[in-house]
Design a protein around this motif. Structure first.
Motif, PDB file in Angstrom:
ATOM      1  N   SER A 220       0.869  -1.163   0.000  1.00 53.25           N
ATOM      2  CA  SER A 220       0.000   0.000   0.000  1.00 53.25           C
ATOM      3  C   SER A 220       0.910   1.218   0.000  1.00 53.25           C
ATOM      4  CB  SER A 220      -0.904  -0.019   1.230  1.00 53.25           C
ATOM      5  OG  SER A 220      -0.376  -0.894   2.205  1.00 53.25           O
ATOM      6  N   PRO A 221       1.055   1.852  -1.121  1.00 55.57           N
ATOM      7  CA  PRO A 221       2.005   2.945  -1.228  1.00 55.57           C
ATOM      8  C   PRO A 221       1.665   4.053  -0.236  1.00 55.57           C
ATOM      9  CG  PRO A 221       0.625   2.799  -3.210  1.00 55.57           C
ATOM     10  CD  PRO A 221       0.248   1.670  -2.329  1.00 55.57           C
ATOM     11  N   GLY A 222       2.690   4.657   0.325  1.00 55.20           N
ATOM     12  CA  GLY A 222       2.432   5.777   1.228  1.00 55.20           C
ATOM     13  C   GLY A 222       2.557   5.414   2.688  1.00 55.20           C
ATOM     14  N   ASP A 223       2.124   4.200   3.096  1.00 50.02           N
ATOM     15  CA  ASP A 223       2.161   3.909   4.533  1.00 50.02           C
ATOM     16  C   ASP A 223       3.411   3.133   4.928  1.00 50.02           C
ATOM     17  OD1 ASP A 223       1.745   1.355   3.653  1.00 50.02           O
ATOM     18  OD2 ASP A 223       0.032   0.959   4.954  1.00 50.02           O
ATOM     19  N   ASN A 224       4.302   2.884   3.989  1.00 50.92           N
ATOM     20  CA  ASN A 224       5.540   2.146   4.269  1.00 50.92           C
ATOM     21  C   ASN A 224       5.284   0.838   4.992  1.00 50.92           C
ATOM     22  OD1 ASN A 224       7.343   3.881   3.003  1.00 50.92           O
ATOM     23  ND2 ASN A 224       7.334   5.262   4.764  1.00 50.92           N
TER      24      ASN A 224
ATOM     25  N   GLY B 225       3.540   0.046   7.394  1.00 51.79           N
ATOM     26  CA  GLY B 225       3.529   0.136   8.847  1.00 51.79           C
ATOM     27  C   GLY B 225       4.869   0.504   9.466  1.00 51.79           C
ATOM     28  N   LEU B 226       5.909   0.673   8.661  1.00 49.14           N
ATOM     29  CA  LEU B 226       7.231   0.980   9.216  1.00 49.14           C
ATOM     30  C   LEU B 226       7.495   2.486   9.215  1.00 49.14           C
ATOM     31  CD1 LEU B 226       9.485  -1.771   7.593  1.00 49.14           C
ATOM     32  CD2 LEU B 226       8.018  -1.898   9.615  1.00 49.14           C
ATOM     33  N   THR B 227       8.314   2.916  10.168  1.00 50.49           N
ATOM     34  CA  THR B 227       8.807   4.293  10.125  1.00 50.49           C
ATOM     35  C   THR B 227      10.270   4.238   9.695  1.00 50.49           C
ATOM     36  OG1 THR B 227       9.270   4.133  12.483  1.00 50.49           O
ATOM     37  CG2 THR B 227       7.252   5.251  11.862  1.00 50.49           C
ATOM     38  N   LEU B 228      10.608   5.131   8.761  1.00 51.63           N
ATOM     39  CA  LEU B 228      11.926   5.100   8.113  1.00 51.63           C
ATOM     40  C   LEU B 228      12.442   6.528   7.989  1.00 51.63           C
ATOM     41  CD1 LEU B 228      10.768   2.738   5.223  1.00 51.63           C
ATOM     42  CD2 LEU B 228      12.386   2.086   7.006  1.00 51.63           C
ATOM     43  N   PRO B 229      13.762   6.694   7.789  1.00 49.79           N
ATOM     44  CA  PRO B 229      14.283   8.032   7.539  1.00 49.79           C
ATOM     45  C   PRO B 229      13.686   8.593   6.237  1.00 49.79           C
ATOM     46  CG  PRO B 229      16.077   6.475   7.953  1.00 49.79           C
ATOM     47  CD  PRO B 229      14.825   5.673   7.795  1.00 49.79           C
ATOM     48  N   SER B 230      13.682   9.910   6.089  1.00 44.46           N
ATOM     49  CA  SER B 230      13.018  10.472   4.918  1.00 44.46           C
ATOM     50  C   SER B 230      13.743  10.057   3.639  1.00 44.46           C
ATOM     51  CB  SER B 230      12.930  11.993   5.019  1.00 44.46           C
ATOM     52  OG  SER B 230      14.216  12.535   4.884  1.00 44.46           O
ATOM     53  N   GLY B 231      12.948   9.840   2.614  1.00 45.88           N
ATOM     54  CA  GLY B 231      13.491   9.376   1.345  1.00 45.88           C
ATOM     55  C   GLY B 231      13.388   7.867   1.176  1.00 45.88           C
ATOM     56  N   PHE B 232      13.210   7.157   2.292  1.00 48.21           N
ATOM     57  CA  PHE B 232      13.099   5.698   2.224  1.00 48.21           C
ATOM     58  C   PHE B 232      11.632   5.288   2.208  1.00 48.21           C
ATOM     59  CE2 PHE B 232      17.338   6.265   3.910  1.00 48.21           C
ATOM     60  CZ  PHE B 232      18.060   5.237   3.306  1.00 48.21           C
ATOM     61  N   SER B 233      11.349   4.197   1.529  1.00 51.61           N
ATOM     62  CA  SER B 233      10.005   3.643   1.628  1.00 51.61           C
ATOM     63  C   SER B 233      10.077   2.119   1.686  1.00 51.61           C
ATOM     64  CB  SER B 233       9.130   4.100   0.458  1.00 51.61           C
ATOM     65  OG  SER B 233       9.784   3.830  -0.740  1.00 51.61           O
ATOM     66  N   ALA B 234       8.993   1.528   2.186  1.00 53.22           N
ATOM     67  CA  ALA B 234       8.976   0.074   2.372  1.00 53.22           C
ATOM     68  C   ALA B 234       7.699  -0.527   1.828  1.00 53.22           C
ATOM     69  CB  ALA B 234       9.111  -0.258   3.859  1.00 53.22           C
TER      70      ALA B 234
ATOM     71  N   GLY C 143       6.341 -14.412   9.495  1.00 57.77           N
ATOM     72  CA  GLY C 143       6.992 -14.737   8.229  1.00 57.77           C
ATOM     73  C   GLY C 143       6.762 -13.691   7.159  1.00 57.77           C
ATOM     74  N   ASN C 144       6.842 -12.419   7.542  1.00 60.37           N
ATOM     75  CA  ASN C 144       6.765 -11.352   6.545  1.00 60.37           C
ATOM     76  C   ASN C 144       8.167 -11.001   6.048  1.00 60.37           C
ATOM     77  OD1 ASN C 144       4.090 -11.322   7.264  1.00 60.37           O
ATOM     78  ND2 ASN C 144       3.961  -9.074   7.311  1.00 60.37           N
ATOM     79  N   ILE C 145       8.228 -10.481   4.823  1.00 60.43           N
ATOM     80  CA  ILE C 145       9.474  -9.912   4.303  1.00 60.43           C
ATOM     81  C   ILE C 145       9.157  -8.517   3.751  1.00 60.43           C
ATOM     82  CG2 ILE C 145      11.342 -10.144   2.620  1.00 60.43           C
ATOM     83  CD1 ILE C 145      10.985 -13.172   2.748  1.00 60.43           C
ATOM     84  N   TRP C 146       9.933  -7.527   4.217  1.00 62.02           N
ATOM     85  CA  TRP C 146       9.790  -6.152   3.733  1.00 62.02           C
ATOM     86  C   TRP C 146      10.955  -5.823   2.801  1.00 62.02           C
ATOM     87  CZ3 TRP C 146       8.781  -7.829   8.579  1.00 62.02           C
ATOM     88  CH2 TRP C 146       7.567  -7.464   9.164  1.00 62.02           C
ATOM     89  N   LYS C 147      10.675  -4.956   1.839  1.00 61.60           N
ATOM     90  CA  LYS C 147      11.728  -4.443   0.966  1.00 61.60           C
ATOM     91  C   LYS C 147      11.788  -2.930   1.179  1.00 61.60           C
ATOM     92  CE  LYS C 147      13.132  -4.179  -3.873  1.00 61.60           C
ATOM     93  NZ  LYS C 147      12.823  -4.548  -5.262  1.00 61.60           N
ATOM     94  N   ILE C 148      12.974  -2.448   1.531  1.00 63.50           N
ATOM     95  CA  ILE C 148      13.142  -1.018   1.826  1.00 63.50           C
ATOM     96  C   ILE C 148      13.999  -0.393   0.719  1.00 63.50           C
ATOM     97  CG2 ILE C 148      14.023   0.681   3.490  1.00 63.50           C
ATOM     98  CD1 ILE C 148      13.521  -1.412   5.693  1.00 63.50           C
ATOM     99  N   THR C 149      13.470   0.651   0.114  1.00 62.82           N
ATOM    100  CA  THR C 149      14.187   1.301  -1.003  1.00 62.82           C
ATOM    101  C   THR C 149      14.348   2.788  -0.722  1.00 62.82           C
ATOM    102  OG1 THR C 149      12.076   1.589  -2.131  1.00 62.82           O
ATOM    103  CG2 THR C 149      13.391  -0.331  -2.763  1.00 62.82           C
TER     104      THR C 149
END
Lengths: 431, 144
Positions: A40-44, A46-55, A422-428
């Motif tokens: 779901s674009p925009g909510d990362n 459920g993760l909080t990340l430094p600005s510029g990063f998304s998950a 058993g989730n996997i996140w991708k952080i870009t």
């Protein structure tokens, strides 16, 4: 044995199900579960990340995903702590949760790729699978056994692995013990001195990658005095091994005369260590007190929270992390996608605490340590948080997800795995 | 008029029924035992089995409605006095920590904490007495 224990599992499952109000607390795996993907674009996610990063979440409910690795095609390999349909390794083709295959009839933690081979570990052994030019495992049913018969007594049995660039593989053999007492974790039981476990556990061993059926006696006893390590990584920028030590538990329960409940929650540090051949980090005799900035003598060996004794000579950690956070993965970032400060820096996945109770639990995040010439180049920071699912869940330890594995994709993205559901996140990162 | 009066025996029967349905309260152990048990639990057990008695995934089992907590008293006393390292399984999960022995606690302390556990976390089972503990301790001393 294997099939017997799975029959037992089924029987026990069937007979104890009605007794257990705890079921809701354990990983809830839908029977015959379908793995779904959502981003779901925009909510990362459920993760909080430094600005510029998304998950985004690339996979959900895979089972107990311990360590993960991503090959140059973007295929994700995940090692499971518990067999799923009789298999312990999942491959997500192209990183796609809709294209999963599985192989390997053993549970475990470690997984790595190097020079055309996929390496994976059970709780006693290390196996490898030859990959073809397209990075496919050629014979999933016939791995080569590289190392076998390592100690597994349940406690601290993860055999985490990493490889250098000279044909060696490093494996953690955790001590099946808290502090090497005669009777483990029993109030009043003395510490054994010397600790006999150190002959075959509580350290890092080095093996050859291309020699079959090695046992512990064929390996190099690379480093000792390390209680347990789940996260370790070879730092190719300086050609050295780094590990994350899980510090000891239960200072208050066993020595209330010296340590308060709060001391117990804050001692000892989880240690980020640079491991050289021959290093000794002092377990079980010593632990690191981050407030005094000293290695202290453990109370089972005559310590009282103030005496340093023989621990004065023991090397201090590169970074002392808060107690009991359980660092389960370490990854030196070599990609080009993230900003310059991340280059060759260390990402650390913290599984989260339990031994801080009754003080609030903590952890359940991914931290970052900037590195310069193989040493920390600044303070550590929380990089990705929110896995717990809220402050209350974090404090009670009844969290949604527990970070356990890290991997870097071919495009420089960072992957994080969770072994609760058993989730996997991708952080870009995008400028 | 007579038809609207409820017979005395029916009233008594109903009162008795209401009283009997309050039975869980009656078998609830005395507050003093529960309080002492809670204190011992906090010091000796909570670090592993947690404040809510639900344990830690893969490491320490829950104490809520398990067959060991609700089962035979002697079995539960034995586990807590002598410890347990043979892996147990609950709903397909096993636990990697050892359950340490608690021989440093006296009969009264063991009976208090076990009675507390058997009547907390959603459990409701018969209290354990110091005499029960004494018997099991003697058996353990004989190598059982």
């Amino acid at each position: 044995m294997k099939s017997f224990s799975s029959i037992v599992t089924v029987v026990v499952l069937a007979t104890t199900h009605f007794l257990c109000a705890c079921a809701g607390e354990l990983p809830d795996q839908p029977a015959g579960d379908t793995t779904t993907t959502h981003s779901s674009p925009g909510d990362n996610a459920g993760l909080t990340l430094p600005s510029g990063f998304s998950a985004t979440v690339v996979a959900e409910n895979l089972g107990g995903v311990r360590h993960i690795v991503v090959d140059s095609n973007g295929d994700i390999y995940a090692k499971l702590s518990k067999l799923k349909d009789g298999k312990g390794i999942l491959e997500l083709k192209g990183g796609d949760a809709g294209r999963i295959s599985s192989f390997g009839n053993y549970p475990g933690t470690g997984i790595a790729i190097k020079n055309g081979y996929l390496y994976a570990s059970s709780n006693t052994s290390i196996f490898r699978y030859k990959l073809d030019a397209g990075n496919q495992v050629i014979d999933p049913d016939k791995p080569e056994t590289i190392v076998k018969d390592l100690t597994d007594r349940g406690q601290h049995n993860s055999k985490s692995i990493t490889l250098d660039n000279a044909g060696n593989i490093y494996v953690n053999i955790g001590a099946p013990s808290n502090s090497c007492q005669v009777q483990d974790r029993a109030v009043g039981s003395k510490g054994q001195d010397p600790c006999p476990l150190l002959d075959y556990a509580g350290g890092i061993w080095q093996f050859k990658t291309d020699k079959l059926n090695q046992t512990i006696n064929d390996g190099v006893h690379y480093a000792t005095g390390i209680r347990n390590t789940v996260g370790l990584d070879w730092n190719s920028s300086v050609n050295e091994l780094y590990v994350m030590q899980h510090g000891r538990d239960d200072l208050h329960r066993m020595f209330e005369q010296y340590y308060t409940v709060k001391d117990n929650a804050e001692l000892p540090a989880e240690e980020f260590l640079l491991v050289k051949k021959g290093s000794d980090f002092g377990w079980p005799y010593c632990y690191f007190d981050p407030k005094q900035d000293k290695k202290m003598l453990a109370p089972e060996y005559g310590g009282d929270g103030k005496i340093q004794g023989r621990c004065g000579e023991i090397e201090k950690p590169l970074v002392a992390f808060p107690a009991h956070l359980a660092p389960n993965a370490l990854l030196f970032y070599t990609g080009d996608q993230f900003p310059e400060k991340y280059k060759n820096g260390a990402f650390i996945a913290f599984h989260g605490s339990w031994n801080r109770a009754p003080e609030p639990q903590a952890g359940y995040f991914v931290a970052f340590v900037p590195m310069k010439d193989g040493k920390p180049g600044g303070n550590w920071e929380i990089f990705a948080d929110g896995f717990a699912g809220g402050d209350d869940k974090k404090a009670s330890g009844r969290v949604d997800y527990r970070p356990c594995g890290l991997a870097q994709g071919p495009d420089g993205a960072l992957y994080v795995s969770d072994d609760r559901k058993g989730n996997i996140w991708k952080i870009t990162y995008k400028k | 008029m007579r038809r609207r009066l409820i017979p005395v025996n029916v009233v008594i029967a109903s009162l008795l029924f209401i009283l009997l349905s309050l039975e869980p309260d009656q078998i609830k152990p005395p507050k003093a035992v529960m309080d002492r048990g809670e204190t011992i639990y906090a010091k000796e057990c909570l670090g592993c089995h947690q404040a809510d008695g639900l344990g830690v995934q893969g490491l320490n089992p829950p104490l809520a409605k398990t067959k060991w907590v609700l089962g035979p008293r002697a079995q539960m006393i034995h586990i807590v006095l002598k410890g347990l390292t043979d892996p147990i399984e609950i709903d397909g999960d096993t636990y990697n920590n050892p359950m340490p022995p608690h021989l440093h606690l006296n009969d009264q302390e063991i009976s208090d904490v076990l009675t507390y556990v058997r009547n907390s976390f959603g459990n409701n089972a018969k209290p354990i007495t110091p005499a029960d503990v004494k018997k099991v301790r003697a058996a353990i001393a004989k190598g059982k």
